[in-house]
Write a protein that holds these residues in place. Sequence first.
Motif, mmCIF file in Angstrom:
data_model
loop_
_atom_site.group_PDB
_atom_site.id
_atom_site.type_symbol
_atom_site.label_atom_id
_atom_site.label_comp_id
_atom_site.label_asym_id
_atom_site.label_seq_id
_atom_site.Cartn_x
_atom_site.Cartn_y
_atom_site.Cartn_z
ATOM 1 N N ALA A 1 0.864 -1.179 0.000
ATOM 2 C CA ALA A 1 0.000 0.000 0.000
ATOM 3 C C ALA A 1 0.897 1.224 0.000
ATOM 4 C CB ALA A 1 -0.906 0.009 1.223
ATOM 5 N N VAL A 2 0.654 2.135 -0.927
ATOM 6 C CA VAL A 2 1.370 3.410 -0.939
ATOM 7 C C VAL A 2 0.465 4.394 -0.222
ATOM 8 C CG1 VAL A 2 2.398 5.199 -2.363
ATOM 9 C CG2 VAL A 2 2.518 2.810 -3.091
ATOM 10 N N ARG A 3 1.006 5.003 0.850
ATOM 11 C CA ARG A 3 0.176 5.827 1.731
ATOM 12 C C ARG A 3 0.738 7.236 1.846
ATOM 13 N NH1 ARG A 3 -1.252 3.755 7.084
ATOM 14 N NH2 ARG A 3 -3.091 4.935 6.527
ATOM 15 N N PRO A 4 -0.144 8.229 2.015
ATOM 16 C CA PRO A 4 0.330 9.584 2.304
ATOM 17 C C PRO A 4 1.155 9.581 3.593
ATOM 18 C CG PRO A 4 -2.021 9.597 1.774
ATOM 19 C CD PRO A 4 -1.599 8.158 1.930
ATOM 20 N N ALA A 5 2.164 10.416 3.637
ATOM 21 C CA ALA A 5 3.075 10.434 4.779
ATOM 22 C C ALA A 5 2.355 10.673 6.104
ATOM 23 C CB ALA A 5 4.162 11.482 4.567
ATOM 24 N N ALA A 6 1.424 11.614 6.136
ATOM 25 C CA ALA A 6 0.746 11.944 7.394
ATOM 26 C C ALA A 6 0.031 10.733 7.981
ATOM 27 C CB ALA A 6 -0.233 13.090 7.190
ATOM 28 N N GLU A 7 -0.654 9.978 7.142
ATOM 29 C CA GLU A 7 -1.368 8.792 7.624
ATOM 30 C C GLU A 7 -0.400 7.695 8.063
ATOM 31 O OE1 GLU A 7 -4.173 7.523 4.668
ATOM 32 O OE2 GLU A 7 -5.008 9.533 4.483
ATOM 33 N N ALA A 8 0.647 7.486 7.276
ATOM 34 C CA ALA A 8 1.627 6.449 7.613
ATOM 35 C C ALA A 8 2.331 6.781 8.925
ATOM 36 C CB ALA A 8 2.638 6.296 6.482
ATOM 37 N N LEU A 9 2.720 8.038 9.095
ATOM 38 C CA LEU A 9 3.404 8.438 10.327
ATOM 39 C C LEU A 9 2.471 8.338 11.531
ATOM 40 C CD1 LEU A 9 5.505 11.436 9.022
ATOM 41 C CD2 LEU A 9 6.307 9.143 9.633
ATOM 42 N N SER A 10 1.211 8.641 11.344
ATOM 43 C CA SER A 10 0.242 8.492 12.431
ATOM 44 C C SER A 10 0.159 7.041 12.879
ATOM 45 C CB SER A 10 -1.129 8.991 11.976
ATOM 46 O OG SER A 10 -2.093 8.761 12.968
ATOM 47 N N ASP A 11 0.119 6.117 11.917
ATOM 48 C CA ASP A 11 0.105 4.689 12.257
ATOM 49 C C ASP A 11 1.364 4.290 13.019
ATOM 50 O OD1 ASP A 11 -2.360 4.275 11.146
ATOM 51 O OD2 ASP A 11 -1.616 3.245 9.348
ATOM 52 N N ALA A 12 2.518 4.794 12.583
ATOM 53 C CA ALA A 12 3.781 4.457 13.261
ATOM 54 C C ALA A 12 3.790 4.993 14.686
ATOM 55 C CB ALA A 12 4.966 5.010 12.469
ATOM 56 N N ARG A 13 3.329 6.229 14.872
ATOM 57 C CA ARG A 13 3.309 6.823 16.216
ATOM 58 C C ARG A 13 2.364 6.081 17.160
ATOM 59 N NH1 ARG A 13 3.603 11.538 13.046
ATOM 60 N NH2 ARG A 13 5.630 12.508 13.293
ATOM 61 N N GLN A 14 1.305 5.504 16.602
ATOM 62 C CA GLN A 14 0.336 4.784 17.423
ATOM 63 C C GLN A 14 0.661 3.292 17.533
ATOM 64 O OE1 GLN A 14 -3.654 5.798 16.171
ATOM 65 N NE2 GLN A 14 -3.091 7.930 15.904
ATOM 66 N N GLY A 15 1.803 2.892 16.995
ATOM 67 C CA GLY A 15 2.239 1.507 17.124
ATOM 68 C C GLY A 15 1.553 0.532 16.190
ATOM 69 N N ARG A 16 0.844 1.034 15.176
ATOM 70 C CA ARG A 16 0.163 0.138 14.232
ATOM 71 C C ARG A 16 1.055 -0.263 13.071
ATOM 72 N NH1 ARG A 16 -4.511 3.908 14.967
ATOM 73 N NH2 ARG A 16 -3.757 4.879 13.065
ATOM 74 N N ALA A 17 2.250 0.322 12.988
ATOM 75 C CA ALA A 17 3.191 -0.017 11.930
ATOM 76 C C ALA A 17 4.605 0.125 12.471
ATOM 77 C CB ALA A 17 2.992 0.887 10.718
ATOM 78 N N LEU A 18 5.509 -0.692 11.948
ATOM 79 C CA LEU A 18 6.906 -0.614 12.347
ATOM 80 C C LEU A 18 7.617 0.434 11.507
ATOM 81 C CD1 LEU A 18 7.918 -4.374 12.618
ATOM 82 C CD2 LEU A 18 7.309 -2.811 14.469
ATOM 83 N N GLY A 19 8.421 1.221 12.143
ATOM 84 C CA GLY A 19 9.208 2.236 11.459
ATOM 85 C C GLY A 19 9.877 3.099 12.507
ATOM 86 N N ASN A 20 10.994 3.666 12.151
ATOM 87 C CA ASN A 20 11.743 4.515 13.061
ATOM 88 C C ASN A 20 11.138 5.915 13.034
ATOM 89 O OD1 ASN A 20 13.607 6.197 14.304
ATOM 90 N ND2 ASN A 20 15.331 4.914 13.708
#
Length: 85
Positions: free
Chosen positions: A23-42
Amino acid sequence: MTTILVPIEGLTVLADRKVGPVAVRPAAEALSDARQGRALGNVEWFDELGAGQGPSAFAAADLDAAIDLVAQAVAIRDDLQLAPR
């Protein structure tokens, strides 16, 4: 399912776009998922990227599927290198 995020520079998307298993996602949505622990990423590294001209899109993929895709790509590369010319 464990989702990983990979930044994509030079691509802008306004909504999620599914491309095969990615899935190619807008940065804001992807970063929100990462901050909430729904996705792995630094998240700290992503924030540093965003402080400059960071990516405006991220690829999101299931970790197991991503590993499988990389393994397939390496196998194809190896086959091409061994093929007679």
